[in-house]
Design a protein around this motif. Structure first.
Motif, PDB file in Angstrom:
ATOM      1  N   GLN A  99      -4.043   1.218  13.902  1.00  0.00           N
ATOM      2  CA  GLN A  99      -5.440   0.842  14.123  1.00  0.00           C
ATOM      3  C   GLN A  99      -6.389   1.690  13.290  1.00  0.00           C
ATOM      4  OE1 GLN A  99      -5.199   0.365  18.668  1.00  0.00           O
ATOM      5  NE2 GLN A  99      -6.649  -1.205  18.040  1.00  0.00           N
ATOM      6  N   ALA A 100      -5.986   2.896  12.963  1.00  0.00           N
ATOM      7  CA  ALA A 100      -6.786   3.702  12.032  1.00  0.00           C
ATOM      8  C   ALA A 100      -6.813   3.024  10.666  1.00  0.00           C
ATOM      9  CB  ALA A 100      -6.222   5.108  11.926  1.00  0.00           C
ATOM     10  N   ASN A 101      -5.667   2.556  10.192  1.00  0.00           N
ATOM     11  CA  ASN A 101      -5.634   1.840   8.918  1.00  0.00           C
ATOM     12  C   ASN A 101      -6.436   0.547   8.994  1.00  0.00           C
ATOM     13  OD1 ASN A 101      -4.049   3.777   7.653  1.00  0.00           O
ATOM     14  ND2 ASN A 101      -2.126   2.780   8.202  1.00  0.00           N
ATOM     15  N   MET A 102      -6.349  -0.131  10.122  1.00  0.00           N
ATOM     16  CA  MET A 102      -7.139  -1.344  10.319  1.00  0.00           C
ATOM     17  C   MET A 102      -8.629  -1.046  10.178  1.00  0.00           C
ATOM     18  SD  MET A 102      -7.401  -3.779  13.717  1.00  0.00           S
ATOM     19  CE  MET A 102      -5.754  -4.476  13.566  1.00  0.00           C
ATOM     20  N   GLY A 103      -9.054   0.070  10.769  1.00  0.00           N
ATOM     21  CA  GLY A 103     -10.459   0.442  10.682  1.00  0.00           C
ATOM     22  C   GLY A 103     -10.916   0.627   9.246  1.00  0.00           C
ATOM     23  N   VAL A 104     -10.079   1.241   8.422  1.00  0.00           N
ATOM     24  CA  VAL A 104     -10.445   1.438   7.012  1.00  0.00           C
ATOM     25  C   VAL A 104     -10.460   0.105   6.273  1.00  0.00           C
ATOM     26  CG1 VAL A 104      -9.733   2.474   4.827  1.00  0.00           C
ATOM     27  CG2 VAL A 104      -9.626   3.811   6.933  1.00  0.00           C
ATOM     28  N   TYR A 105      -9.430  -0.701   6.460  1.00  0.00           N
ATOM     29  CA  TYR A 105      -9.400  -2.005   5.780  1.00  0.00           C
ATOM     30  C   TYR A 105     -10.640  -2.822   6.137  1.00  0.00           C
ATOM     31  CZ  TYR A 105      -4.317  -1.045   5.297  1.00  0.00           C
ATOM     32  OH  TYR A 105      -3.094  -0.488   5.021  1.00  0.00           O
ATOM     33  N   PHE A 106     -10.957  -2.883   7.443  1.00  0.00           N
ATOM     34  CA  PHE A 106     -12.096  -3.678   7.885  1.00  0.00           C
ATOM     35  C   PHE A 106     -13.412  -3.118   7.350  1.00  0.00           C
ATOM     36  CE2 PHE A 106     -10.297  -5.809  12.004  1.00  0.00           C
ATOM     37  CZ  PHE A 106      -9.300  -6.399  11.237  1.00  0.00           C
ATOM     38  N   THR A 114      -6.776  -7.163  -2.615  1.00  0.00           N
ATOM     39  CA  THR A 114      -5.434  -6.708  -2.975  1.00  0.00           C
ATOM     40  C   THR A 114      -5.220  -5.238  -2.625  1.00  0.00           C
ATOM     41  OG1 THR A 114      -5.344  -8.292  -4.800  1.00  0.00           O
ATOM     42  CG2 THR A 114      -3.770  -6.456  -4.867  1.00  0.00           C
ATOM     43  N   ILE A 115      -4.101  -4.975  -1.962  1.00  0.00           N
ATOM     44  CA  ILE A 115      -3.664  -3.621  -1.619  1.00  0.00           C
ATOM     45  C   ILE A 115      -2.378  -3.327  -2.395  1.00  0.00           C
ATOM     46  CG2 ILE A 115      -2.750  -2.135   0.218  1.00  0.00           C
ATOM     47  CD1 ILE A 115      -4.455  -3.735   2.209  1.00  0.00           C
ATOM     48  N   LEU A 116      -2.301  -2.141  -2.972  1.00  0.00           N
ATOM     49  CA  LEU A 116      -1.074  -1.662  -3.621  1.00  0.00           C
ATOM     50  C   LEU A 116      -0.537  -0.506  -2.801  1.00  0.00           C
ATOM     51  CD1 LEU A 116       0.957  -1.589  -5.990  1.00  0.00           C
ATOM     52  CD2 LEU A 116      -0.666  -0.105  -7.212  1.00  0.00           C
ATOM     53  N   SER A 117       0.696  -0.644  -2.301  1.00  0.00           N
ATOM     54  CA  SER A 117       1.245   0.359  -1.380  1.00  0.00           C
ATOM     55  C   SER A 117       2.748   0.481  -1.570  1.00  0.00           C
ATOM     56  CB  SER A 117       0.941  -0.026   0.067  1.00  0.00           C
ATOM     57  OG  SER A 117       1.532  -1.294   0.380  1.00  0.00           O
ATOM     58  N   ASN A 131       4.549  -8.301   5.703  1.00  0.00           N
ATOM     59  CA  ASN A 131       4.110  -9.648   6.078  1.00  0.00           C
ATOM     60  C   ASN A 131       4.201  -9.943   7.574  1.00  0.00           C
ATOM     61  OD1 ASN A 131       6.885 -10.013   6.409  1.00  0.00           O
ATOM     62  ND2 ASN A 131       7.143 -11.234   4.557  1.00  0.00           N
ATOM     63  N   VAL A 132       4.879  -9.121   8.360  1.00  0.00           N
ATOM     64  CA  VAL A 132       4.885  -9.335   9.807  1.00  0.00           C
ATOM     65  C   VAL A 132       3.709  -8.629  10.481  1.00  0.00           C
ATOM     66  CG1 VAL A 132       7.392  -9.591   9.871  1.00  0.00           C
ATOM     67  CG2 VAL A 132       6.383  -7.342  10.318  1.00  0.00           C
ATOM     68  N   ASN A 133       2.961  -7.845   9.712  1.00  0.00           N
ATOM     69  CA  ASN A 133       1.833  -7.082  10.229  1.00  0.00           C
ATOM     70  C   ASN A 133       0.525  -7.738   9.790  1.00  0.00           C
ATOM     71  OD1 ASN A 133      -0.160  -4.510   9.563  1.00  0.00           O
ATOM     72  ND2 ASN A 133       1.067  -4.168  11.403  1.00  0.00           N
ATOM     73  N   PHE A 134      -0.556  -7.478  10.542  1.00  0.00           N
ATOM     74  CA  PHE A 134      -1.856  -8.062  10.182  1.00  0.00           C
ATOM     75  C   PHE A 134      -2.233  -7.754   8.736  1.00  0.00           C
ATOM     76  CE2 PHE A 134      -3.318  -3.780  10.751  1.00  0.00           C
ATOM     77  CZ  PHE A 134      -4.452  -3.681   9.952  1.00  0.00           C
ATOM     78  N   SER A 135      -1.851  -6.553   8.264  1.00  0.00           N
ATOM     79  CA  SER A 135      -2.236  -6.135   6.915  1.00  0.00           C
ATOM     80  C   SER A 135      -1.651  -7.049   5.848  1.00  0.00           C
ATOM     81  CB  SER A 135      -1.818  -4.686   6.672  1.00  0.00           C
ATOM     82  OG  SER A 135      -0.424  -4.514   6.891  1.00  0.00           O
ATOM     83  N   GLY A 136      -0.417  -7.481   6.065  1.00  0.00           N
ATOM     84  CA  GLY A 136       0.211  -8.383   5.108  1.00  0.00           C
ATOM     85  C   GLY A 136      -0.233  -9.818   5.268  1.00  0.00           C
ATOM     86  N   GLN A 137      -0.816 -10.141   6.409  1.00  0.00           N
ATOM     87  CA  GLN A 137      -1.294 -11.502   6.661  1.00  0.00           C
ATOM     88  C   GLN A 137      -2.731 -11.710   6.197  1.00  0.00           C
ATOM     89  OE1 GLN A 137      -0.565 -11.916  10.870  1.00  0.00           O
ATOM     90  NE2 GLN A 137       1.631 -11.577  10.626  1.00  0.00           N
ATOM     91  N   LEU A 138      -3.526 -10.639   6.204  1.00  0.00           N
ATOM     92  CA  LEU A 138      -4.931 -10.753   5.820  1.00  0.00           C
ATOM     93  C   LEU A 138      -5.177 -10.442   4.352  1.00  0.00           C
ATOM     94  CD1 LEU A 138      -6.940  -9.129   8.780  1.00  0.00           C
ATOM     95  CD2 LEU A 138      -6.661 -11.556   8.251  1.00  0.00           C
ATOM     96  N   TYR A 139      -4.307  -9.620   3.761  1.00  0.00           N
ATOM     97  CA  TYR A 139      -4.568  -9.144   2.409  1.00  0.00           C
ATOM     98  C   TYR A 139      -3.438  -9.516   1.464  1.00  0.00           C
ATOM     99  CZ  TYR A 139      -7.858  -6.499   5.225  1.00  0.00           C
ATOM    100  OH  TYR A 139      -8.840  -6.155   6.121  1.00  0.00           O
ATOM    101  N   ASP A 140      -3.767  -9.572   0.184  1.00  0.00           N
ATOM    102  CA  ASP A 140      -2.766  -9.800  -0.859  1.00  0.00           C
ATOM    103  C   ASP A 140      -2.141  -8.444  -1.165  1.00  0.00           C
ATOM    104  OD1 ASP A 140      -1.261 -10.715  -2.960  1.00  0.00           O
ATOM    105  OD2 ASP A 140      -2.923 -10.742  -4.383  1.00  0.00           O
ATOM    106  N   VAL A 141      -0.854  -8.298  -0.920  1.00  0.00           N
ATOM    107  CA  VAL A 141      -0.213  -6.989  -1.008  1.00  0.00           C
ATOM    108  C   VAL A 141       0.806  -6.957  -2.141  1.00  0.00           C
ATOM    109  CG1 VAL A 141       1.158  -5.250   0.188  1.00  0.00           C
ATOM    110  CG2 VAL A 141      -0.537  -6.589   1.458  1.00  0.00           C
TER     111      VAL A 141
END
Length: 416
Positions: A99-106, A114-117, A131-141
């Motif tokens: 949720q900390a990462n979510m806060g930064v993304y939002f 696009t996120i590079l990780s 892709n099973v996490n919100f981060s992979g579903q909302l952003y191009d990774v």
């Protein structure tokens, strides 16, 4: 009245489970790299009447009355965090590192950015874009990997990849990469391609706070982390940034990603952060790293293959494919659990098995360092682990190792 009854009277099954879990922790060697044992003071804060208080908003600006005391607690947690990590702003409300990462993304990204990780199978984390996490579903990774020969990140390759895809954010951080990140190099790459740099220090918060691990503070736009791993505070997450992004981050956490903060949990963070500012904690963090290095040396001497050849921090990633090709990570985890050594199965670079089976195990030292085990004891633990991996079905080995684990647990209790 039920309200006045103790736990063992009102919910005996829950009470029994709590007691059994304490007994399990005391009687096993916890070596899951993301776990630790908090102090009695943190337990006291977490089990306090602060659990009763709603405090939506931030200190001095709440949506509820009666927040004067929880304001003090949250302000203390914030000030400790800013001092420990030398950053301008800290938000201590996230319920977890994810949720900390979510806060930064939002706060600074839009869906489709696009996120590079770092790839999950190469040591990354779900919240960095799987892709099973919100981060992979909302952003191009897009993801970078470790060098298959060395097990290290090749930062020239990361730079080339960043130039090609022009990401909006580059994430440095991992859950199973045993080496320090070159935060300065990632920062330079991010600057070159005009991307934000998010440093996720979930696993190494305590090591950075104690000064035994490099800090991303001067090289990242945002720093996130967990507060319950190497730093041994209340379980949850943390975001830090410059004042430039403070309002956006705070708004993204509340009301953007979550409602009322868990004030008893914030109190646990405040206590753990206060402990982390002591000389005793610095010595503890040094012990974590020394223990891990010695563990790795003995593993190497006994023929285990270590991703990157060793470690710079608190964990080791063991690739079983060379030394024990017929033993899966799942089987190794179960065999070690049977003798009271708790690790977790883990994917390794070039993984061919499923994440529920894996070809490796992740082994960490934070919880054993908390118990007081030092390098001499880690030599013994390393030998016990390899003995079991070499003969998981040998009853004589299992009995001997189990007995030695019992001795170590009795010699180094958690809560006396």
């Amino acid at each position: 009245m039920a309200f006045e009854q103790p736990l063992d009277r009102i919910a005996p099954s829950v009470s029994e489970s709590v007691s059994l879990e304490r007994e399990r922790q005391e009687s096993t060697l916890g070596m899951i790299a993301s776990e630790n044992h908090v102090s009695k003071a943190v337990l006291e804060a977490q089990g306090s009447v602060l659990t009763n208080k709603y405090a939506e908003g931030y200190p001095g600006s709440r949506y509820y009355g009666g927040c004067q005391h929880v304001d003090t607690v949250e302000e203390l947690a914030i000030e400790h965090a800013k001092a420990l990590f030398e950053m301008d702003h800290a938000n201590v409300q996230p319920h977890s590192g994810t949720q900390a990462n979510m806060g930064v993304y939002f706060a600074v990204l839009e869906p489709g950015d696009t996120i590079l990780s770092l790839s999950l199978s190469h040591g990354g984390h779900l919240s960095h874009g799987h892709n099973v996490n919100f981060s992979g579903q909302l952003y191009d990774v897009e993801q970078y990997e470790v060098d298959p020969e060395t097990g290290y990140i090749d930062y020239d390759d990361v730079a080339e990849q960043a130039r090609e895809i022009e990401p909006d954010m580059i994430v440095s951080g991992s859950s199973a990469y045993p080496r320090e990140f070159e935060y300065d190099r990632i920062g330079e790459i991010a600057d070159e391609v005009d991307a934000y740099h998010l440093a996720d220090i979930a696993h190494v918060t305590g090591l950075i706070a104690a000064g035994v691990h490099s800090s991303p503070a001067e090289h990242a736009d945002f720093v996130t982390g967990s507060t319950h791993k190497t730093i041994r505070a209340g379980r949850g997450g943390l975001i830090m940034c410059d004042e430039e992004h403070a309002d956006d981050v705070d708004s993204a956490v509340f009301p953007g990603a979550q409602g009322g903060p868990l004030m008893h949990n914030v109190a646990g963070k405040a206590v753990g952060f206060a402990e982390a500012r002591t000389d005793e904690f610095e010595a503890y963090a040094e012990r974590i790293v020394a223990d891990a290095k010695r563990l790795g040396e003995v593993f190497d001497e006994r023929g285990l293959s270590l991703v990157s050849g060793g470690t710079d921090k608190h964990l080791l990633l063991v690739d079983l494919r060379d030394s024990h090709p017929d033993l899966t990570g799942k089987e190794a985890e179960e065999a070690l659990s049977d003798v009271g050594i708790i690790v977790n199965k883990n994917t390794v670079p070039g993984e061919t098995r499923s994440p529920m089976v894996t070809s490796g195990i992740r082994v960490g030292t934070p919880a054993l360092a908390t118990r007081g085990l030092e390098e001499a004891e880690m030599e013994t633990v390393a030998d016990l682990i390899v003995d079991v991996l070499d003969a998981p079905d040998d009853d004589a080995v299992v009995d001997r190792v189990s007995s030695r684990v019992d001795d170590l647990c009795e010699e180094f209790p958690i809560y006396e």
